[in-house]
Design a protein around this motif. Structure first.
Motif, PDB file in Angstrom:
ATOM      1  N   ASP A   7       0.835  -1.196   0.000  1.00  0.00           N
ATOM      2  CA  ASP A   7       0.000   0.000   0.000  1.00  0.00           C
ATOM      3  C   ASP A   7       0.874   1.251   0.000  1.00  0.00           C
ATOM      4  OD1 ASP A   7      -2.141  -1.705   0.203  1.00  0.00           O
ATOM      5  OD2 ASP A   7      -2.605  -1.230   2.290  1.00  0.00           O
ATOM      6  N   GLY A   8       0.419   2.270  -0.732  1.00  0.00           N
ATOM      7  CA  GLY A   8       1.077   3.568  -0.701  1.00  0.00           C
ATOM      8  C   GLY A   8       2.308   3.691  -1.575  1.00  0.00           C
ATOM      9  N   GLN A   9       2.622   2.686  -2.371  1.00  0.00           N
ATOM     10  CA  GLN A   9       3.825   2.757  -3.195  1.00  0.00           C
ATOM     11  C   GLN A   9       3.630   3.603  -4.444  1.00  0.00           C
ATOM     12  OE1 GLN A   9       4.640  -1.474  -3.868  1.00  0.00           O
ATOM     13  NE2 GLN A   9       6.472  -1.311  -2.602  1.00  0.00           N
ATOM     14  N   THR A  10       4.756   3.973  -5.045  1.00  0.00           N
ATOM     15  CA  THR A  10       4.772   4.587  -6.371  1.00  0.00           C
ATOM     16  C   THR A  10       5.127   3.500  -7.373  1.00  0.00           C
ATOM     17  OG1 THR A  10       5.394   6.764  -5.525  1.00  0.00           O
ATOM     18  CG2 THR A  10       5.867   6.304  -7.842  1.00  0.00           C
ATOM     19  N   ILE A  11       4.242   3.308  -8.355  1.00  0.00           N
ATOM     20  CA  ILE A  11       4.404   2.257  -9.350  1.00  0.00           C
ATOM     21  C   ILE A  11       4.513   2.905 -10.723  1.00  0.00           C
ATOM     22  CG2 ILE A  11       3.452   0.143 -10.333  1.00  0.00           C
ATOM     23  CD1 ILE A  11       3.878  -0.197  -7.393  1.00  0.00           C
ATOM     24  N   ALA A  12       5.601   2.648 -11.446  1.00  0.00           N
ATOM     25  CA  ALA A  12       5.748   3.123 -12.821  1.00  0.00           C
ATOM     26  C   ALA A  12       5.389   1.984 -13.772  1.00  0.00           C
ATOM     27  CB  ALA A  12       7.172   3.592 -13.083  1.00  0.00           C
ATOM     28  N   VAL A  13       4.644   2.322 -14.831  1.00  0.00           N
ATOM     29  CA  VAL A  13       4.144   1.299 -15.748  1.00  0.00           C
ATOM     30  C   VAL A  13       4.439   1.726 -17.185  1.00  0.00           C
ATOM     31  CG1 VAL A  13       2.138  -0.040 -16.479  1.00  0.00           C
ATOM     32  CG2 VAL A  13       2.312   0.743 -14.106  1.00  0.00           C
ATOM     33  N   GLY A  14       5.070   0.842 -17.940  1.00  0.00           N
ATOM     34  CA  GLY A  14       5.392   1.129 -19.330  1.00  0.00           C
ATOM     35  C   GLY A  14       4.166   1.065 -20.222  1.00  0.00           C
ATOM     36  N   GLY A  15       4.345   1.549 -21.451  1.00  0.00           N
ATOM     37  CA  GLY A  15       3.272   1.514 -22.431  1.00  0.00           C
ATOM     38  C   GLY A  15       2.927   2.895 -22.941  1.00  0.00           C
ATOM     39  N   GLN A  51      -3.478  -0.739  -2.095  1.00  0.00           N
ATOM     40  CA  GLN A  51      -4.270   0.479  -2.172  1.00  0.00           C
ATOM     41  C   GLN A  51      -3.379   1.718  -2.139  1.00  0.00           C
ATOM     42  OE1 GLN A  51      -7.699   0.475  -2.426  1.00  0.00           O
ATOM     43  NE2 GLN A  51      -7.651  -1.769  -2.498  1.00  0.00           N
ATOM     44  N   ASN A  52      -4.010   2.870  -2.431  1.00  0.00           N
ATOM     45  CA  ASN A  52      -3.378   4.190  -2.309  1.00  0.00           C
ATOM     46  C   ASN A  52      -2.092   4.296  -3.123  1.00  0.00           C
ATOM     47  OD1 ASN A  52      -5.359   5.178  -0.458  1.00  0.00           O
ATOM     48  ND2 ASN A  52      -4.360   3.994   1.156  1.00  0.00           N
ATOM     49  N   LEU A  53      -2.149   3.811  -4.346  1.00  0.00           N
ATOM     50  CA  LEU A  53      -0.974   3.830  -5.205  1.00  0.00           C
ATOM     51  C   LEU A  53      -0.841   5.159  -5.937  1.00  0.00           C
ATOM     52  CD1 LEU A  53      -1.331   0.297  -6.869  1.00  0.00           C
ATOM     53  CD2 LEU A  53       0.168   0.923  -4.947  1.00  0.00           C
ATOM     54  N   THR A  54       0.403   5.577  -6.151  1.00  0.00           N
ATOM     55  CA  THR A  54       0.708   6.635  -7.106  1.00  0.00           C
ATOM     56  C   THR A  54       1.230   5.945  -8.357  1.00  0.00           C
ATOM     57  OG1 THR A  54       1.233   8.295  -5.434  1.00  0.00           O
ATOM     58  CG2 THR A  54       2.169   8.627  -7.624  1.00  0.00           C
ATOM     59  N   ALA A  55       0.543   6.131  -9.476  1.00  0.00           N
ATOM     60  CA  ALA A  55       0.908   5.461 -10.720  1.00  0.00           C
ATOM     61  C   ALA A  55       1.542   6.449 -11.683  1.00  0.00           C
ATOM     62  CB  ALA A  55      -0.308   4.807 -11.361  1.00  0.00           C
ATOM     63  N   ILE A  56       2.731   6.102 -12.179  1.00  0.00           N
ATOM     64  CA  ILE A  56       3.411   6.897 -13.202  1.00  0.00           C
ATOM     65  C   ILE A  56       3.278   6.155 -14.518  1.00  0.00           C
ATOM     66  CG2 ILE A  56       5.580   7.945 -13.927  1.00  0.00           C
ATOM     67  CD1 ILE A  56       6.572   7.568 -11.015  1.00  0.00           C
ATOM     68  N   ALA A  89      10.578   5.084  -9.074  1.00  0.00           N
ATOM     69  CA  ALA A  89       9.438   4.298  -8.614  1.00  0.00           C
ATOM     70  C   ALA A  89       9.878   3.219  -7.628  1.00  0.00           C
ATOM     71  CB  ALA A  89       8.740   3.654  -9.801  1.00  0.00           C
ATOM     72  N   ASP A  90       9.002   2.897  -6.685  1.00  0.00           N
ATOM     73  CA  ASP A  90       9.275   1.759  -5.805  1.00  0.00           C
ATOM     74  C   ASP A  90       9.324   0.470  -6.614  1.00  0.00           C
ATOM     75  OD1 ASP A  90       9.244   3.131  -3.202  1.00  0.00           O
ATOM     76  OD2 ASP A  90       7.127   3.487  -3.652  1.00  0.00           O
ATOM     77  N   MET A 142      14.482   1.614 -16.153  1.00  0.00           N
ATOM     78  CA  MET A 142      15.606   2.259 -15.477  1.00  0.00           C
ATOM     79  C   MET A 142      15.190   2.882 -14.154  1.00  0.00           C
ATOM     80  SD  MET A 142      17.519   4.239 -18.612  1.00  0.00           S
ATOM     81  CE  MET A 142      18.657   5.068 -17.489  1.00  0.00           C
ATOM     82  N   ALA A 143      13.965   3.399 -14.090  1.00  0.00           N
ATOM     83  CA  ALA A 143      13.546   4.222 -12.955  1.00  0.00           C
ATOM     84  C   ALA A 143      13.063   3.420 -11.760  1.00  0.00           C
ATOM     85  CB  ALA A 143      12.450   5.197 -13.388  1.00  0.00           C
ATOM     86  N   GLY A 144      12.940   2.126 -11.868  1.00  0.00           N
ATOM     87  CA  GLY A 144      12.402   1.333 -10.770  1.00  0.00           C
ATOM     88  C   GLY A 144      13.459   0.885  -9.774  1.00  0.00           C
ATOM     89  N   LYS A 145      13.158   1.014  -8.492  1.00  0.00           N
ATOM     90  CA  LYS A 145      14.032   0.400  -7.479  1.00  0.00           C
ATOM     91  C   LYS A 145      14.004  -1.118  -7.635  1.00  0.00           C
ATOM     92  CE  LYS A 145      13.234   4.107  -4.116  1.00  0.00           C
ATOM     93  NZ  LYS A 145      12.617   4.470  -2.810  1.00  0.00           N
ATOM     94  N   ILE A 146      12.812  -1.639  -7.957  1.00  0.00           N
ATOM     95  CA  ILE A 146      12.646  -3.036  -8.352  1.00  0.00           C
ATOM     96  C   ILE A 146      11.879  -3.035  -9.670  1.00  0.00           C
ATOM     97  CG2 ILE A 146      11.666  -5.287  -7.783  1.00  0.00           C
ATOM     98  CD1 ILE A 146      11.827  -4.539  -4.849  1.00  0.00           C
ATOM     99  N   THR A 147      12.425  -3.685 -10.680  1.00  0.00           N
ATOM    100  CA  THR A 147      11.799  -3.711 -11.998  1.00  0.00           C
ATOM    101  C   THR A 147      11.395  -5.131 -12.359  1.00  0.00           C
ATOM    102  OG1 THR A 147      12.939  -1.738 -12.806  1.00  0.00           O
ATOM    103  CG2 THR A 147      12.161  -3.302 -14.460  1.00  0.00           C
ATOM    104  N   VAL A 148      10.110  -5.289 -12.674  1.00  0.00           N
ATOM    105  CA  VAL A 148       9.558  -6.580 -13.068  1.00  0.00           C
ATOM    106  C   VAL A 148       9.144  -6.487 -14.533  1.00  0.00           C
ATOM    107  CG1 VAL A 148       7.903  -8.391 -12.526  1.00  0.00           C
ATOM    108  CG2 VAL A 148       8.675  -6.828 -10.720  1.00  0.00           C
ATOM    109  N   VAL A 149       9.585  -7.435 -15.336  1.00  0.00           N
ATOM    110  CA  VAL A 149       9.361  -7.387 -16.779  1.00  0.00           C
ATOM    111  C   VAL A 149       8.521  -8.578 -17.226  1.00  0.00           C
ATOM    112  CG1 VAL A 149      10.425  -7.305 -19.056  1.00  0.00           C
ATOM    113  CG2 VAL A 149      11.555  -6.201 -17.122  1.00  0.00           C
ATOM    114  N   GLU A 150       7.513  -8.276 -18.028  1.00  0.00           N
ATOM    115  CA  GLU A 150       6.673  -9.286 -18.664  1.00  0.00           C
ATOM    116  C   GLU A 150       7.127  -9.445 -20.116  1.00  0.00           C
ATOM    117  OE1 GLU A 150       2.056  -9.341 -20.199  1.00  0.00           O
ATOM    118  OE2 GLU A 150       2.487  -8.506 -18.216  1.00  0.00           O
ATOM    119  N   VAL A 151       7.419 -10.676 -20.532  1.00  0.00           N
ATOM    120  CA  VAL A 151       7.933 -10.908 -21.883  1.00  0.00           C
ATOM    121  C   VAL A 151       7.116 -11.987 -22.581  1.00  0.00           C
ATOM    122  CG1 VAL A 151      10.266 -10.230 -21.215  1.00  0.00           C
ATOM    123  CG2 VAL A 151       9.633 -12.653 -21.163  1.00  0.00           C
TER     124      VAL A 151
END
Length: 233
Positions: A18-26, A46-51, A150-151, A181-190
């Protein structure tokens, strides 16, 4: 270090909160990590900040997280395809930080490169510049923009090797490298996973050093926002 996870839910299970900043490609629905977004929805955080450049469409992409009211703030460039976004924003239920598209890309790239801020002409004299430092260089005014980190970053690539080196498919590349590049933790879907050494080094778009976790979604829906076809003759 094994970066490959069996599915999107497992890859996100112990890192989203909860409360994290999530960056999403696309860009629109092009190059979005469909399975990861669905898993984020199902996680119930919940309470996400989405970039993200935009917020998907009603009921798909990040639009799913608007429906479930999991996003409290969007940092975006374009929101015109999503009626629920419009409703929540106009009702004061959703915070919005509007950012020019090129500035948003640079904010993410700079964050990934360890650059805390930069100056740009874009937005000088507009609402975008309100409350921000303005400085003059060589007779021209520039606004200072803070970078974004982003978190957790969620990224879509066409292909990866097991070390996390990524190859994107044409325009589906869009914001994804900067988000990675911007994620502290980056998860990739391929869509395809290969062994280390099978990718041509000259064709790699994003290095594996930016990638922490990988999941395979071999058959994404790849929905189109507005399909236009000509009448049969």
């Amino acid at each position: 270090m094994n970066k490959v996870y069996p599915d999107a839910a497992t890859a996100l299970k112990d890192i989203v909160k909860d409360g994290q900043t999530i960056a999403v490609g696309g860009f629109g629905l092009c190059g979005i990590p469909e399975a990861l977004i669905a898993a984020l929805r199902d996680s119930g955080v919940q309470n996400l900040t989405a970039i993200s450049n935009n917020a998907g469409v009603d009921g798909f992409g990040l639009g799913q997280l608007l429906t479930t009211r999991q996003i409290k703030k969007m940092i975006a460039s374009y929101v015109g395809e999503n009626k629920e976004f419009e409703r929540q924003y106009l009702a004061g239920e959703l915070e919005l930080e509007f950012t020019p598209q090129g500035t948003l890309a640079e904010k993410l790239r700079a964050g990934g490169a360890g650059i805390p801020a930069f100056f740009t002409k874009t937005g000088v004299g507009t609402l975008v510049a309100e409350g921000k430092e303005i400085r003059e260089f060589d007779g021209a005014k520039y606004v200072m923009e803070r970078s974004l980190v982003a978190d957790v970053s969620l990224v879509k690539a066409q292909k990866a090797d097991k070390a996390g080196n990524l190859v994107f498919n044409k325009t589906a590349r869009n914001f994804n490298p900067n988000v990675a590049m911007a994620g502290k933790i980056t998860v990739v879907e391929v869509e395809e996973l290969v062994e280390v050494g099978q990718l041509d080094p000259d064709q790699i778009h994003t290095a594996g050093i930016f990638v922490h976790r990988i999941v395979v979604n071999a058959t994404p829906e790849k929905r189109i926002e507005q399909r236009t076809v000509s009448a049969a003759k």
